[in-house]
Design an enzyme around this catalytic site. Structure first.
Site, mmCIF file in Angstrom:
data_model
loop_
_atom_site.group_PDB
_atom_site.id
_atom_site.type_symbol
_atom_site.label_atom_id
_atom_site.label_comp_id
_atom_site.label_asym_id
_atom_site.label_seq_id
_atom_site.Cartn_x
_atom_site.Cartn_y
_atom_site.Cartn_z
ATOM 1 N N THR A 5 0.807 -0.942 -0.047
ATOM 2 C CA THR A 5 -0.102 -0.147 -0.128
ATOM 3 C C THR A 5 1.115 1.204 0.099
ATOM 4 O O THR A 5 2.188 1.165 0.401
ATOM 5 C CB THR A 5 -0.793 -0.177 1.582
ATOM 6 O OG1 THR A 5 -1.777 1.392 1.331
ATOM 7 C CG2 THR A 5 0.063 -0.138 2.737
ATOM 8 N N ASP A 6 0.399 2.167 -0.242
ATOM 9 C CA ASP A 6 1.600 3.913 -0.272
ATOM 10 C C ASP A 6 0.962 3.985 1.287
ATOM 11 O O ASP A 6 1.607 5.307 1.670
ATOM 12 C CB ASP A 6 0.163 4.966 -1.369
ATOM 13 C CG ASP A 6 -1.357 4.765 -0.974
ATOM 14 O OD1 ASP A 6 -1.836 4.264 -0.459
ATOM 15 O OD2 ASP A 6 -1.618 6.048 -1.853
ATOM 16 N N GLU A 7 0.084 3.560 2.133
ATOM 17 C CA GLU A 7 0.479 3.874 3.279
ATOM 18 C C GLU A 7 1.496 3.573 4.253
ATOM 19 O O GLU A 7 1.719 4.768 5.234
ATOM 20 C CB GLU A 7 -1.059 3.367 4.313
ATOM 21 C CG GLU A 7 -2.557 3.672 3.903
ATOM 22 C CD GLU A 7 -3.541 3.285 4.064
ATOM 23 O OE1 GLU A 7 -3.368 3.097 5.300
ATOM 24 O OE2 GLU A 7 -4.756 3.072 3.430
ATOM 25 N N TYR A 49 -2.041 -0.576 11.168
ATOM 26 C CA TYR A 49 -2.198 -1.197 9.404
ATOM 27 C C TYR A 49 -0.691 -1.167 8.892
ATOM 28 O O TYR A 49 0.075 -2.044 8.131
ATOM 29 C CB TYR A 49 -3.159 -1.462 9.376
ATOM 30 C CG TYR A 49 -3.352 -1.144 7.157
ATOM 31 C CD1 TYR A 49 -3.276 -2.701 7.226
ATOM 32 C CD2 TYR A 49 -2.950 0.014 6.753
ATOM 33 C CE1 TYR A 49 -3.438 -3.164 5.807
ATOM 34 C CE2 TYR A 49 -3.119 -0.200 5.116
ATOM 35 C CZ TYR A 49 -3.323 -1.698 4.910
ATOM 36 O OH TYR A 49 -3.496 -1.669 3.448
ATOM 37 N N LYS A 62 2.240 -3.024 7.665
ATOM 38 C CA LYS A 62 3.108 -3.498 5.720
ATOM 39 C C LYS A 62 4.299 -2.911 5.218
ATOM 40 O O LYS A 62 4.909 -3.616 4.674
ATOM 41 C CB LYS A 62 1.863 -2.686 4.812
ATOM 42 C CG LYS A 62 0.204 -2.786 4.782
ATOM 43 C CD LYS A 62 -0.359 -4.538 3.942
ATOM 44 C CE LYS A 62 -0.210 -4.678 3.052
ATOM 45 N NZ LYS A 62 -0.450 -5.925 2.235
HETATM 46 P P1 NAD Z 1 -9.476 -7.325 2.219
HETATM 47 O O1 NAD Z 1 -9.474 -6.978 3.645
HETATM 48 O O2 NAD Z 1 -10.555 -6.987 1.505
HETATM 49 O O3 NAD Z 1 -8.962 -9.256 1.896
HETATM 50 C C1 NAD Z 1 -8.426 -10.275 2.468
HETATM 51 C C2 NAD Z 1 -8.620 -11.142 2.143
HETATM 52 O O4 NAD Z 1 -7.531 -12.315 2.713
HETATM 53 C C3 NAD Z 1 -9.824 -12.241 2.311
HETATM 54 O O5 NAD Z 1 -10.133 -12.536 1.566
HETATM 55 C C4 NAD Z 1 -9.351 -12.815 4.100
HETATM 56 O O6 NAD Z 1 -10.091 -13.785 3.666
HETATM 57 C C5 NAD Z 1 -7.149 -12.830 3.276
HETATM 58 N N1 NAD Z 1 -7.123 -13.297 4.491
HETATM 59 C C6 NAD Z 1 -6.893 -12.618 6.317
HETATM 60 N N2 NAD Z 1 -5.832 -13.132 6.880
HETATM 61 C C7 NAD Z 1 -5.261 -13.926 5.797
HETATM 62 C C8 NAD Z 1 -4.934 -15.387 6.863
HETATM 63 N N3 NAD Z 1 -4.376 -15.653 8.571
HETATM 64 N N4 NAD Z 1 -4.073 -16.329 5.509
HETATM 65 C C9 NAD Z 1 -5.540 -16.108 4.338
HETATM 66 N N5 NAD Z 1 -5.894 -16.039 3.797
HETATM 67 C C10 NAD Z 1 -6.004 -14.584 5.088
HETATM 68 O O7 NAD Z 1 -8.359 -6.716 1.598
HETATM 69 P P2 NAD Z 1 -8.045 -6.081 -0.081
HETATM 70 O O8 NAD Z 1 -9.013 -4.787 0.538
HETATM 71 O O9 NAD Z 1 -8.609 -6.538 -1.322
HETATM 72 O O10 NAD Z 1 -6.474 -6.112 0.290
HETATM 73 C C11 NAD Z 1 -5.596 -6.677 -0.123
HETATM 74 C C12 NAD Z 1 -4.269 -6.142 -0.409
HETATM 75 O O11 NAD Z 1 -4.206 -4.889 -0.952
HETATM 76 C C13 NAD Z 1 -3.857 -6.084 1.093
HETATM 77 O O12 NAD Z 1 -2.231 -6.707 1.170
HETATM 78 C C14 NAD Z 1 -4.051 -4.689 1.439
HETATM 79 O O13 NAD Z 1 -2.511 -4.193 2.355
HETATM 80 C C15 NAD Z 1 -3.567 -4.410 -0.021
HETATM 81 N N6 NAD Z 1 -4.002 -3.132 -0.810
HETATM 82 C C16 NAD Z 1 -4.934 -2.718 -0.396
HETATM 83 C C17 NAD Z 1 -5.393 -1.551 -1.147
HETATM 84 C C18 NAD Z 1 -7.508 -1.154 -0.738
HETATM 85 O O14 NAD Z 1 -7.158 0.002 -0.930
HETATM 86 N N7 NAD Z 1 -8.506 -1.976 0.020
HETATM 87 C C19 NAD Z 1 -4.585 -0.726 -1.344
HETATM 88 C C20 NAD Z 1 -3.643 -0.869 -1.206
HETATM 89 C C21 NAD Z 1 -2.988 -2.316 -1.277
HETATM 90 P P1 TYD Z 2 -11.003 3.734 4.340
HETATM 91 O O1 TYD Z 2 -11.304 3.172 3.125
HETATM 92 O O2 TYD Z 2 -10.535 2.622 5.523
HETATM 93 O O3 TYD Z 2 -9.090 3.674 3.619
HETATM 94 P P2 TYD Z 2 -7.775 4.230 4.085
HETATM 95 O O4 TYD Z 2 -8.018 4.663 5.775
HETATM 96 O O5 TYD Z 2 -7.055 2.508 4.278
HETATM 97 O O6 TYD Z 2 -7.239 5.438 3.019
HETATM 98 O O7 TYD Z 2 -10.899 5.342 4.586
HETATM 99 C C1 TYD Z 2 -11.273 5.992 3.637
HETATM 100 C C2 TYD Z 2 -10.935 7.675 4.350
HETATM 101 O O8 TYD Z 2 -12.404 7.711 4.724
HETATM 102 C C3 TYD Z 2 -9.993 8.031 4.925
HETATM 103 O O9 TYD Z 2 -10.064 9.339 5.380
HETATM 104 C C4 TYD Z 2 -10.736 7.393 6.982
HETATM 105 C C5 TYD Z 2 -11.961 7.895 5.880
HETATM 106 N N1 TYD Z 2 -12.869 7.339 7.045
HETATM 107 C C6 TYD Z 2 -14.578 8.159 7.075
HETATM 108 O O10 TYD Z 2 -14.656 9.851 6.801
HETATM 109 N N2 TYD Z 2 -15.326 8.022 7.581
HETATM 110 C C7 TYD Z 2 -15.703 6.218 7.537
HETATM 111 O O11 TYD Z 2 -16.977 5.142 7.825
HETATM 112 C C8 TYD Z 2 -14.743 5.191 7.434
HETATM 113 C C9 TYD Z 2 -14.057 4.057 6.872
HETATM 114 C C10 TYD Z 2 -13.779 6.042 6.460
#
Ligand code: NAD
Ligand code: TYD
Length: 360
Positions: A136-138, A162, A166
């Site tokens: 992630t960019d975080e 989190y 990462k």
């Molecule tokens: P998500 O929470 O929707 O999915 C995570 C998946 O991992 C789920 O299916 C869960 O069952 C599985 N999982 C969790 N713990 C596990 C374990 N111990 N063993 C096997 N499986 C397990 O997450 P997402 O939003 O799809 O993100 C996927 C990846 O991309 C993550 O690594 C996250 O850090 C990264 N990422 C997410 C975003 C975003 O905006 N959502 C952006 C950049 C990077």
């Molecule tokens: P989120 O979707 O949780 O992603 P991330 O924290 O990983 O960027 O949140 C996106 C932005 O929205 C973040 O600045 C927090 C804000 N947010 C709210 O204002 N209300 C909410 O209920 C949630 C879940 C997030």
């Protein structure tokens, strides 16, 4: 035939990636989806591919060394795409431990299993073996200069449990590259949106609440900025890195689409009103006065913005879906998948929601 082990494939991005790969590369790949199915993992996301011969699901925990080693023993895995993680910042603030266990120790188990399966006696690796760590960019922290962006060279400065977990896993992967010449890539992507996203994250949470006339919780002043990318563009970015990336490198993935949270909320409300027919009783519920400013998230990062210059220049990747069409497609998907939404928001989600938002 390339065998790809996808971890966390039942989650939001993993399931979109599997759909993208099976649609665009049918006949050339086989996918094994390793997922333990936490609250965020949902096999409904993959029901349309579950009977395909080129797709297999294995329920296993990435922290379980024996189970992970068995998958490498039973299959000739060429590629690992590692999504499995605990992914929600608010949950990490409540319970950091599981983030270290899954994101850091789980990644270590996978790295060790892949290395044991792939490394040759002379310390080299056969061509075609590679491990892509999805991050992630975080990890870069929060930008205070409005003209600044995250580059691959930006020093890590994670703030939430989190992002700290990462960042730790990114460093572990890098250490395996540097120490063992392990064939890995790291990708750092901005915030994703699209179908199958669990409604604890901002966009699906706002859609879900608006459709049921519930308050729309906006943290702090609503002016925090996130850089949004349509999930299929992320999948295409990962595929581009697998195809043409340089081993050992990291690539930022993002599409220069910065928006304040409050702007996102207004766009969702406007789009819902536009897409819902007058005859739909939910249309009446979608009102601006549902917007409720609530206590800010602890340690809330102010602005994320990614420079995708490297992946564009080196691999020719650029996003294909602009925000206006991506958000329409996303909202349309949620409107047509009420059953999916009802399933994932019942049970555990309700108690999470009551606990998390009851205290704000
Ligand atoms: P998500 O929470 O929707 O999915 C995570 C998946 O991992 C789920 O299916 C869960 O069952 C599985 N999982 C969790 N713990 C596990 C374990 N111990 N063993 C096997 N499986 C397990 O997450 P997402 O939003 O799809 O993100 C996927 C990846 O991309 C993550 O690594 C996250 O850090 C990264 N990422 C997410 C975003 C975003 O905006 N959502 C952006 C950049 C990077
Ligand atoms: P989120 O979707 O949780 O992603 P991330 O924290 O990983 O960027 O949140 C996106 C932005 O929205 C973040 O600045 C927090 C804000 N947010 C709210 O204002 N209300 C909410 O209920 C949630 C879940 C997030």
């Amino acid at each position: 035939m390339e065998t790809i082990l996808v971890t966390g494939g039942a989650g939001f991005i993993g399931s979109n990636f599997i759909h993208y790969m099976l649609e665009s590369r049918a006949g050339a790949i086989k996918i094994i989806n390793l997922d333990v199915l936490t609250y965020a993992g949902n096999l409904e996301n993959l029901k349309d591919v579950s009977d395909r011969p080129d797709y297999e699901f294995v329920k296993a925990d990435i922290r379980d060394k024996a189970a992970v080693e068995k998958i490498f023993k039973d299959n000739d895995i060429d590629t690992v795409v590692h999504f499995a993680a605990e992914s929600h910042v608010d949950r990490s603030i409540e319970n950091p431990g599981i983030f270290v266990e899954t994101n850091v120790l789980g990644t270590l188990v996978l790295l060790n299993a892949a290395r044991a399966a792939w490394e040759l006696k002379d310390g080299s690796y056969p061509d075609g073996k590679r491990f892509l760590h999805v991050s992630t960019d975080e990890v870069y922290g929060s930008l205070s200069d409005p003209d600044d962006y995250f580059y691959e060279t930006t020093p890590y400065d994670p703030h939430s449990p989190y992002s700290a977990s990462k960042a730790s896993s990114d460093f572990l992967v890098k250490s395996y590259v540097d120490t063992y010449h392990f064939p890995a890539f790291i990708t750092n992507c901005s915030n994703n949106y699209g179908p199958y996203q669990f409604p604890e994250k901002l966009i699906p949470l706002i859609i879900n609440n608006a459709l049921s006339g519930k308050p729309l919780p906006v943290y702090g002043d609503g002016k925090n900025v996130r850089d949004w990318l349509y999930v299929e563009d992320h999948a295409r970015g990962i595929a581009a890195v697998l195809d043409k990336g340089r081993l050992g490198e990291k690539y930022n993935i993002g599409g220069h689409n910065e928006k304040e949270n409050i702007e996102i909320v207004h766009i969702i409300l406007d789009t819902l009103r536009e897409l819902l027919p007058d005859s739909d009783p939910r249309k009446e519920l979608v009102k601006d006065d549902l917007i409720t400013f609530v206590t800010d998230r602890k340690g809330h990062d102010r602005r994320y913005a990614i420079s995708p210059e490297k992946i564009g220049r080196e691999l020719g990747w650029k996003p294909e879906t602009d925000f206006a069409s991506g958000i329409r497609k996303t909202i349309d998907w949620y409107l047509h998948n009420e059953e999916w939404l009802a399933h994932v928001t019942s049970g555990d989600y309700q108690s999470y929601y009551d606990k998390m938002y009851g205290q704000r």
